[in-house]
Design a protein around this motif. Sequence first.
Motif, PDB file in Angstrom:
ATOM      1  N   ALA A   1     -11.081  27.796  41.816  1.00  0.00           N
ATOM      2  CA  ALA A   1      -9.846  27.364  41.144  1.00  0.00           C
ATOM      3  C   ALA A   1      -9.643  25.855  41.335  1.00  0.00           C
ATOM      4  CB  ALA A   1      -8.659  28.149  41.684  1.00  0.00           C
TER       5      ALA A   1
ATOM      6  N   ALA B   1      -9.559  23.088  38.427  1.00  0.00           N
ATOM      7  CA  ALA B   1      -8.372  22.244  38.222  1.00  0.00           C
ATOM      8  C   ALA B   1      -8.766  20.767  38.190  1.00  0.00           C
ATOM      9  CB  ALA B   1      -7.357  22.508  39.328  1.00  0.00           C
TER      10      ALA B   1
ATOM     11  N   THR C   1      -1.648  31.220  42.295  1.00  0.00           N
ATOM     12  CA  THR C   1      -2.318  32.225  43.116  1.00  0.00           C
ATOM     13  C   THR C   1      -1.552  33.533  43.020  1.00  0.00           C
ATOM     14  OG1 THR C   1      -3.036  30.460  44.573  1.00  0.00           O
ATOM     15  CG2 THR C   1      -3.168  32.697  45.450  1.00  0.00           C
TER      16      THR C   1
ATOM     17  N   VAL D   1      -4.761  27.506  36.019  1.00  0.00           N
ATOM     18  CA  VAL D   1      -5.885  28.280  36.544  1.00  0.00           C
ATOM     19  C   VAL D   1      -5.279  29.353  37.435  1.00  0.00           C
ATOM     20  CG1 VAL D   1      -8.038  28.176  37.858  1.00  0.00           C
ATOM     21  CG2 VAL D   1      -7.211  26.129  36.668  1.00  0.00           C
TER      22      VAL D   1
ATOM     23  N   ILE E   1      -2.442  25.448  39.607  1.00  0.00           N
ATOM     24  CA  ILE E   1      -3.154  26.652  40.068  1.00  0.00           C
ATOM     25  C   ILE E   1      -2.097  27.667  40.453  1.00  0.00           C
ATOM     26  CG2 ILE E   1      -4.640  27.625  41.867  1.00  0.00           C
ATOM     27  CD1 ILE E   1      -6.012  24.907  42.081  1.00  0.00           C
TER      28      ILE E   1
ATOM     29  N   ASP F   1      -5.696  32.028  40.280  1.00  0.00           N
ATOM     30  CA  ASP F   1      -6.586  32.471  41.369  1.00  0.00           C
ATOM     31  C   ASP F   1      -6.191  33.911  41.719  1.00  0.00           C
ATOM     32  OD1 ASP F   1      -7.999  32.996  43.631  1.00  0.00           O
ATOM     33  OD2 ASP F   1      -7.151  31.365  44.844  1.00  0.00           O
TER      34      ASP F   1
END
Length: 367
Positions: free
Chosen positions: A75, A79, A94, A62, A92, A64
């Motif tokens: 996010a 997840a 970022t 995912v 995740i 972000d």
Amino acid sequence: MAPVVGTARKLLQNALAGAGYPRHVLVACSGGPDSLALAAVAAYFARRGHVDGHPLTVGAVVVDHQLQEGSGEVAARTAEALQDLGLQPVEIRTVTVAGAGMGPEAAAREARHAALEAAAGGQGAQAVLLGHTLDDQAEQVLLGLARGSGTRSLAGMRPARPGAGNAVLLRPFLELRRADTEEICAVEELDPWHDPTNSDPSFARSRTRVEVLPHLEEKLGPGVAESLARTAAILQLDADYLEDVAESTYASLVVRDGRDLSLPEEELRALAPAIRFRVIAKAAADAGGQQPSYRRLLAAEALLRRQGSAGPVELPGGVAVYRLSLAQLEESKDAAAAGAPDGTGSVPREPARCGKLVFRPQKPPAK
Ligand SMILES: Nc1ncnc2c1ncn2[C@@H]1O[C@H](COP(=O)(O)OP(=O)(O)OP(=O)(O)O)[C@@H](O)[C@H]1O
């Protein structure tokens, strides 16, 4: 089992077979209905541990983008849903969207792709699965038509293409409607996130999604989206063929002289216009420029008209193109011959059988 789930499983199965049965794949999931449905269908095969007898594990990532308030929570929630589906590992990533010189959508896409590539490399995935649907494809074709795009752009998104480092990008759901992915989420009791920017009317893509395509379907009858997606599939064949011919033609014609590139004008004139334009565009890009617009390409191509201007024509990304006529080439050779160090005055007369288009980068090469 709802029929749409069976269809979706078949589509994923075919995509994985087409990619040579990757052993580990990564679902790129925004939390939206399309990629969440894809994750649920991929999880079915992950639970079984194989597809058509070929071992398979499925992870997820995912991204972000940190562009909206609360993006971190979206996010995290996504997840969690992916973990509940049994995907492993779920990460995740970022990112910071900078993207100087491009629009916000393009910048976010670039940052996302870099993150997907890094995640695929980290997990050793051979494929990244994206949730694009037939609706996305139809919208892309419509937007391309509205912008006056050419074959390559109207050919839309490919079901499979190299892209994320060593991993291939797969779009197994390009034949599913968005309503189908919503239905899969409902059947799987998943609660997808609905990105507010998808319906923000300040984006042309959102207006196409929310207003234009539904309007066309209402006025022209259902099946418009399918027809637009079919246009993309047909043009993919044409675009691939034209690209192959242009690539080999370019390779056979281009002459490199330091940072300058040149193409012989007689040979360029003899090409079919569809190939000539592409060859000129390739030279522009190869010389360090960007993909020229159709208008700029027309201007560069006009240099081939004997009575016309010799240029230069400025192309985007800092490349100037100009025509060097046979007379100018002869003149420069005579000058060189007059000063020939061996005193013989003999300078080979070949290969100047004709003039040439010269592509010259205006900027020094990046260090
Ligand atoms: N933040 C993200 N993290 C991971 N993957 C993403 C993200 N955003 C988009 N993707 C991937 O790219 C695909 C297309 O992105 P797009 O923004 O067009 O999504 P969408 O049409 O809203 O689909 P979805 O319903 O899956 O969000 C998604 O289906 C997903 O596979």
